[in-house]
Design a protein around this motif. Structure first.
Motif, PDB file in Angstrom:
ATOM      1  N   LYS A 258       0.860  -1.185   0.000  1.00 31.51           N
ATOM      2  CA  LYS A 258       0.000   0.000   0.000  1.00 31.51           C
ATOM      3  C   LYS A 258       0.896   1.235   0.000  1.00 31.51           C
ATOM      4  O   LYS A 258       1.481   1.597   1.021  1.00 31.51           O
ATOM      5  CB  LYS A 258      -0.928  -0.002   1.215  1.00 31.51           C
ATOM      6  N   ILE A 259       0.984   1.877  -1.111  1.00 31.96           N
ATOM      7  CA  ILE A 259       1.924   2.979  -1.304  1.00 31.96           C
ATOM      8  C   ILE A 259       1.310   4.298  -0.854  1.00 31.96           C
ATOM      9  O   ILE A 259       0.094   4.507  -0.938  1.00 31.96           O
ATOM     10  CB  ILE A 259       2.354   3.033  -2.793  1.00 31.96           C
ATOM     11  N   THR A 260       2.140   5.191  -0.343  1.00 26.31           N
ATOM     12  CA  THR A 260       1.663   6.495   0.119  1.00 26.31           C
ATOM     13  C   THR A 260       1.722   7.523  -0.998  1.00 26.31           C
ATOM     14  O   THR A 260       2.395   7.312  -2.016  1.00 26.31           O
ATOM     15  CB  THR A 260       2.507   7.008   1.298  1.00 26.31           C
ATOM     16  N   LYS A 261       1.054   8.636  -0.784  1.00 28.26           N
ATOM     17  CA  LYS A 261       1.066   9.717  -1.780  1.00 28.26           C
ATOM     18  C   LYS A 261       2.477  10.263  -1.980  1.00 28.26           C
ATOM     19  O   LYS A 261       2.889  10.548  -3.108  1.00 28.26           O
ATOM     20  CB  LYS A 261       0.129  10.842  -1.347  1.00 28.26           C
ATOM     21  N   ASP A 262       3.228  10.413  -0.884  1.00 32.80           N
ATOM     22  CA  ASP A 262       4.613  10.904  -0.986  1.00 32.80           C
ATOM     23  C   ASP A 262       5.475   9.931  -1.783  1.00 32.80           C
ATOM     24  O   ASP A 262       6.335  10.353  -2.573  1.00 32.80           O
ATOM     25  CB  ASP A 262       5.217  11.105   0.402  1.00 32.80           C
ATOM     26  N   GLN A 263       5.262   8.644  -1.598  1.00 31.10           N
ATOM     27  CA  GLN A 263       6.030   7.651  -2.348  1.00 31.10           C
ATOM     28  C   GLN A 263       5.663   7.677  -3.828  1.00 31.10           C
ATOM     29  O   GLN A 263       6.543   7.522  -4.686  1.00 31.10           O
ATOM     30  CB  GLN A 263       5.792   6.256  -1.759  1.00 31.10           C
ATOM     31  N   ILE A 264       4.397   7.880  -4.122  1.00 36.22           N
ATOM     32  CA  ILE A 264       3.979   8.001  -5.521  1.00 36.22           C
ATOM     33  C   ILE A 264       4.683   9.185  -6.171  1.00 36.22           C
ATOM     34  O   ILE A 264       5.220   9.071  -7.287  1.00 36.22           O
ATOM     35  CB  ILE A 264       2.447   8.172  -5.615  1.00 36.22           C
ATOM     36  N   ASN A 265       4.711  10.315  -5.483  1.00 38.85           N
ATOM     37  CA  ASN A 265       5.369  11.507  -6.022  1.00 38.85           C
ATOM     38  C   ASN A 265       6.862  11.272  -6.214  1.00 38.85           C
ATOM     39  O   ASN A 265       7.452  11.745  -7.197  1.00 38.85           O
ATOM     40  CB  ASN A 265       5.138  12.700  -5.100  1.00 38.85           C
ATOM     41  N   GLU A 266       7.467  10.527  -5.284  1.00 36.35           N
ATOM     42  CA  GLU A 266       8.899  10.248  -5.392  1.00 36.35           C
ATOM     43  C   GLU A 266       9.182   9.348  -6.586  1.00 36.35           C
ATOM     44  O   GLU A 266      10.137   9.573  -7.340  1.00 36.35           O
ATOM     45  CB  GLU A 266       9.399   9.601  -4.102  1.00 36.35           C
ATOM     46  N   LEU A 268       7.333   9.077  -9.289  1.00 40.65           N
ATOM     47  CA  LEU A 268       7.066   9.856 -10.503  1.00 40.65           C
ATOM     48  C   LEU A 268       8.209  10.824 -10.805  1.00 40.65           C
ATOM     49  O   LEU A 268       8.473  11.146 -11.974  1.00 40.65           O
ATOM     50  CB  LEU A 268       5.752  10.633 -10.354  1.00 40.65           C
ATOM     51  N   SER A 269       8.894  11.296  -9.774  1.00 39.21           N
ATOM     52  CA  SER A 269      10.010  12.230  -9.990  1.00 39.21           C
ATOM     53  C   SER A 269      11.242  11.544 -10.568  1.00 39.21           C
ATOM     54  O   SER A 269      12.102  12.178 -11.169  1.00 39.21           O
ATOM     55  CB  SER A 269      10.397  12.900  -8.666  1.00 39.21           C
ATOM     56  N   GLY A 270      11.320  10.223 -10.371  1.00 38.94           N
ATOM     57  CA  GLY A 270      12.488   9.482 -10.831  1.00 38.94           C
ATOM     58  C   GLY A 270      13.728   9.775 -10.021  1.00 38.94           C
ATOM     59  O   GLY A 270      14.838   9.422 -10.422  1.00 38.94           O
ATOM     60  N   LYS A 271      13.577  10.388  -8.847  1.00 36.19           N
ATOM     61  CA  LYS A 271      14.736  10.847  -8.063  1.00 36.19           C
ATOM     62  C   LYS A 271      14.975  10.041  -6.789  1.00 36.19           C
ATOM     63  O   LYS A 271      15.802  10.416  -5.975  1.00 36.19           O
ATOM     64  CB  LYS A 271      14.552  12.320  -7.679  1.00 36.19           C
ATOM     65  N   ALA A 272      14.234   8.950  -6.589  1.00 37.10           N
ATOM     66  CA  ALA A 272      14.362   8.199  -5.348  1.00 37.10           C
ATOM     67  C   ALA A 272      15.794   7.727  -5.131  1.00 37.10           C
ATOM     68  O   ALA A 272      16.432   7.192  -6.037  1.00 37.10           O
ATOM     69  CB  ALA A 272      13.406   7.015  -5.365  1.00 37.10           C
ATOM     70  N   LYS A 273      16.295   7.916  -3.914  1.00 38.48           N
ATOM     71  CA  LYS A 273      17.644   7.504  -3.562  1.00 38.48           C
ATOM     72  C   LYS A 273      17.607   6.650  -2.292  1.00 38.48           C
ATOM     73  O   LYS A 273      16.798   6.902  -1.399  1.00 38.48           O
ATOM     74  CB  LYS A 273      18.537   8.723  -3.311  1.00 38.48           C
ATOM     75  N   ILE A 274      18.473   5.655  -2.248  1.00 34.96           N
ATOM     76  CA  ILE A 274      18.572   4.820  -1.055  1.00 34.96           C
ATOM     77  C   ILE A 274      19.070   5.686   0.106  1.00 34.96           C
ATOM     78  O   ILE A 274      20.050   6.399  -0.029  1.00 34.96           O
ATOM     79  CB  ILE A 274      19.537   3.637  -1.279  1.00 34.96           C
TER      80      ILE A 274
END
Length: 274
Positions: A258-266, A268-274
């Motif tokens: 169950k994904i959060t809105k903030d995770q969806i935005n992250e 979509l940005s393609g910028k997620a970092k470990i």
């Protein structure tokens, strides 16, 4: 049984692999310094089965008596065939079938709208790796077309990746450029060789989403990539599609997360970092 390869982890970009499959963090990385798998280590793990996308690794593992399946995918049908195969391997045929139905229904939904776009309104689109100066995967021609665009790189090629150069890109003169790294956007905008390209003049350069994998590359998230491209390039034509809701439903249904809105935005940005 194994973590991501060290070469992947060094990129720092595979955050959602660990969110969707947290067990990876406690697993061993089985890749040695030459990027080859550590056969000795794999034998010690005593796996029931190994998956690989590298043909030389098949010979390496089979020669050591390890059961192995070679995963080869180039186009959309390959992705669907592999989902069927994985459903059989994991005894999850019903879930695989549900995914195939989702895949077909989603592509049909987007394509039906895309087909109404007049030829003179269709955007010329390029999926580009600026760093390697290439179109990384042939499947980009497919998702660009399904989203209603014209893939400028849709030419005959001997390999999966298509090497290119600034001169060729200027000849193509794409209206939109899609990349998979934010640094590529800066590189393209700062490169004087691209200054006359329509996409650069209009700053129509977009960093594609990145979830479990780069959406634009071959993988389970391909239907979402078609949807994202359609809404990004033709926002008025696809305004009725709620992308955030579609993403939320997708990950809950096929990843059990169950994904959060903030995770969806992250994502979509393609910028997620470990």
């Amino acid at each position: 049984m194994n973590d991501l390869p060290e070469s992947f982890k060094k990129q720092g970009r595979w955050k959602y692999q660990y969110i969707f499959a947290p067990n990876l963090k406690n697993a061993d990385s089985i890749q040695i310094s030459t990027n080859q798998p550590s056969v000795e280590q794999i034998i010690g793990m005593n796996p029931d089965l190994c998956f690989t996308m590298d043909k030389s690794t098949v010979e390496l593992l089979e020669g050591s008596g390890i059961p192995v399946i070679y995963l080869s995918w180039v186009d959309d049908n390959d992705v669907k065939d592999l989902m069927t195969l994985l459903g059989e391997v994991y005894n999850k045929e019903e879930q695989a079938s549900e995914y195939l139905t989702y895949f077909d229904n989603t592509i049909h939904q987007i394509s039906t709208i895309a087909e109404t776009i007049p030829d003179n309104e269709r955007k010329k689109i390029l999926y580009l790796s600026y760093k390697s100066m290439s179109v990384p995967h042939k499947i980009a021609d497919w998702w660009i077309t399904k989203a209603g665009g014209i893939s400028v790189s849709n030419v005959s090629r001997p390999t999966e990746s298509l090497e290119t150069d600034p001169e060729q890109i200027n000849q193509w003169n794409p209206d939109v450029i899609i990349v998979s790294s934010e640094s590529d956007i800066t590189g393209i905008l700062d490169d004087i060789q691209f200054s006359e390209i329509t996409a650069v003049k209009n700053k129509a350069i977009y960093n594609g989403p990145f979830g479990a994998h780069i959406w634009a590359n071959r993988g389970i998230e391909l239907p979402l990539m078609v949807m994202w491209t359609a809404k990004t390039v033709y926002p008025d034509k696809f305004k009725e599609i709620d992308l955030e809701s579609e993403i939320s439903d997708f990950y809950e249904k096929f990843f059990g997360y169950k994904i959060t809105k903030d995770q969806i935005n992250e994502i979509l940005s393609g910028k997620a970092k470990i």
